[in-house]
Design an enzyme around this catalytic site. Structure first.
Site, PDB file in Angstrom:
ATOM      1  N   ASP A  18       0.958  -1.173  -0.006  1.00 62.25           N
ATOM      2  CA  ASP A  18      -0.072   0.072   0.016  1.00 62.25           C
ATOM      3  C   ASP A  18       0.862   1.414  -0.018  1.00 62.25           C
ATOM      4  OD1 ASP A  18      -2.506   1.307   0.195  1.00 62.25           O
ATOM      5  OD2 ASP A  18      -2.485   1.445   2.067  1.00 62.25           O
ATOM      6  N   HIS A  35       2.459   3.482  -8.939  1.00 61.39           N
ATOM      7  CA  HIS A  35       1.976   2.027  -9.156  1.00 61.39           C
ATOM      8  C   HIS A  35       3.215   1.433 -10.224  1.00 61.39           C
ATOM      9  CE1 HIS A  35      -1.824   2.404  -7.415  1.00 61.39           C
ATOM     10  NE2 HIS A  35      -2.396   3.262  -8.430  1.00 61.39           N
ATOM     11  N   LEU A 129      10.492 -20.543  -4.183  1.00 59.24           N
ATOM     12  CA  LEU A 129       9.646 -19.797  -3.466  1.00 59.24           C
ATOM     13  C   LEU A 129       8.285 -19.832  -4.153  1.00 59.24           C
ATOM     14  CD1 LEU A 129       9.391 -17.196  -1.646  1.00 59.24           C
ATOM     15  CD2 LEU A 129       9.415 -15.987  -3.661  1.00 59.24           C
TER      16      LEU A 129
HETATM   17  C1  IPE Z   1      -5.628  -2.528  -0.305  1.00 63.30           C
HETATM   18  O1  IPE Z   1      -5.080  -1.375  -0.390  1.00 63.30           O
HETATM   19  C2  IPE Z   1      -5.492  -3.643  -1.495  1.00 63.30           C
HETATM   20  C3  IPE Z   1      -4.244  -3.661  -2.202  1.00 63.30           C
HETATM   21  C4  IPE Z   1      -3.004  -3.441  -1.358  1.00 63.30           C
HETATM   22  C5  IPE Z   1      -4.421  -4.285  -3.365  1.00 63.30           C
HETATM   23  P1  IPE Z   1      -6.324  -0.281  -0.550  1.00 63.30           P
HETATM   24  O2  IPE Z   1      -5.436   1.144  -0.519  1.00 63.30           O
HETATM   25  O3  IPE Z   1      -7.298  -0.658  -1.457  1.00 63.30           O
HETATM   26  O4  IPE Z   1      -6.893  -0.330   0.928  1.00 63.30           O
HETATM   27  P2  IPE Z   1      -7.731   0.929   1.741  1.00 63.30           P
HETATM   28  O5  IPE Z   1      -8.904   1.344   0.678  1.00 63.30           O
HETATM   29  O6  IPE Z   1      -6.852   1.872   2.250  1.00 63.30           O
HETATM   30  O7  IPE Z   1      -8.475   0.195   2.826  1.00 63.30           O
HETATM   31  C1  IPE Z   2      -1.428   0.273  -3.334  1.00 67.79           C
HETATM   32  O1  IPE Z   2      -1.165   1.681  -3.347  1.00 67.79           O
HETATM   33  C2  IPE Z   2      -1.773  -0.439  -4.907  1.00 67.79           C
HETATM   34  C3  IPE Z   2      -3.421  -0.778  -4.915  1.00 67.79           C
HETATM   35  C4  IPE Z   2      -4.021  -0.810  -4.108  1.00 67.79           C
HETATM   36  C5  IPE Z   2      -3.533  -1.482  -6.348  1.00 67.79           C
HETATM   37  P1  IPE Z   2      -2.529   2.801  -3.337  1.00 67.79           P
HETATM   38  O2  IPE Z   2      -3.000   2.979  -4.890  1.00 67.79           O
HETATM   39  O3  IPE Z   2      -3.804   2.114  -2.676  1.00 67.79           O
HETATM   40  O4  IPE Z   2      -1.752   4.020  -2.901  1.00 67.79           O
HETATM   41  P2  IPE Z   2      -2.428   4.716  -1.577  1.00 67.79           P
HETATM   42  O5  IPE Z   2      -2.874   4.226  -0.559  1.00 67.79           O
HETATM   43  O6  IPE Z   2      -3.752   5.594  -2.303  1.00 67.79           O
HETATM   44  O7  IPE Z   2      -1.355   5.924  -1.353  1.00 67.79           O
HETATM   45 MG    MG Z   3      -3.943   2.421  -0.404  1.00 65.68          MG
END
Ligand code: IPE
Ligand code: IPE
Ligand code: MG
Length: 243
Positions: A18, A35, A129
């Site tokens: 995240d 990303h 792995l």
């Molecule tokens: C969780 O992250 C999903 C992934 C890392 C794929 P999100 O960014 O979607 O989660 P929330 O919205 O902060 O709970």
């Molecule tokens: C995690 O990073 C990637 C996915 C959930 C696919 P985010 O896109 O949720 O990034 P933040 O949390 O908004 O910074």
């Molecule tokens: Mg996120």
């Protein structure tokens, strides 16, 4: 000598990757840049997990709820996964990584389903792995699918209600055959589980790291493993007696 209750090395590590969007925003870049850079962190993590002797690495790459993001971001994320599979599977295969994808597959595009199936088939015999990619994954939806499958077995007469055990449920989940995660790491500072492996993390140790996912590297990974090693896993029992 008494046996310590803390496990020095986790067999299975799960990661909620995240913070890509915030990493990009902090640099005045579009979320997509976060990303994209996150893929480098993923490559580093797979290599580190392998070097650390971890047996299973599960990564949360796209959640059921992530479909609610702007269409351009969703399209970008799907394309990124396609590109990762196209570019990296051969190398992962060569380094002995077995790939398994969990999550709902039926509602994906046919070409995507074929790609995921092929990656699994190609690497099925590898044992270095096990990389479990949670894609289009939501734990509640997974539990719902498992419940429907079990209910169908009962309906068809193949299974008695009284024969439903914890193993029946675990075996009907996408993670069937995979040991439960010992350690769950979430980057980006949020302290929540976001519909990830709810059943499987019943006794996982949670480590939340402040760094955004694109900055994740072997040193941060190592620190999380050290924190895990210092934990006392009791599983509802009592602390191991020290002599
Ligand atoms: C969780 O992250 C999903 C992934 C890392 C794929 P999100 O960014 O979607 O989660 P929330 O919205 O902060 O709970
Ligand atoms: C995690 O990073 C990637 C996915 C959930 C696919 P985010 O896109 O949720 O990034 P933040 O949390 O908004 O910074
Ligand atoms: Mg996120």
């Amino acid at each position: 000598m008494t046996k310590k209750s803390s496990a020095a090395a986790p067999r299975h590590v799960a990661i909620i990757m995240d913070g890509n969007g915030r990493w990009a925003a902090a640099r005045g870049l579009p979320r997509s840049a976060g990303h994209k850079t996150g893929i480098d962190a993923l490559r580093r993590s797979v290599k580190a997990a392998s070097d650390f002797g971890i047996e299973y690495l599960t990564i949360y790459s796209f959640s059921t709820e992530n479909w609610s993001r702007p269409k351009t971001e969703v399209t970008f994320l799907l394309e990124l996964l396609r590109r990762f599979i196209r570019q990296d599977v051969a190398e992962l295969h060569a380094s002995g990584v077995q790939i398994k994808i969990i999550g709902a597959r039926d509602d994906l595009e046919a070409s995507m389903i074929a790609m995921l199936d092929d990656a699994e088939k190609l690497t099925a015999a590898n044992s270095k792995l096990k990389l479990v990619v949670a894609f289009n994954y939501g734990s509640r939806q997974e539990i719902l699918r498992a419940t429907q499958a079990i209910a169908n077995s009962v309906k068809s007469g193949a299974l008695n209600v009284s024969d439903i055990t914890l193993e029946t449920i675990a075996g009907a989940l996408d993670t069937s055959g995979i040991p439960d995660p010992d350690l769950l790491i979430r980057t980006g500072g949020e302290q929540r589980i976001s519909n990830f492996l709810l059943w499987q993390c019943a006794y996982a140790e949670f480590v939340f790291v402040p760094e955004f996912w694109p900055d994740f590297d072997a040193a941060i990974f190592r620190r999380a493993l050290d924190e895990y090693a210092a934990r006392d896993r009791r599983f509802g029992g009592v602390k191991a007696q020290t002599a």
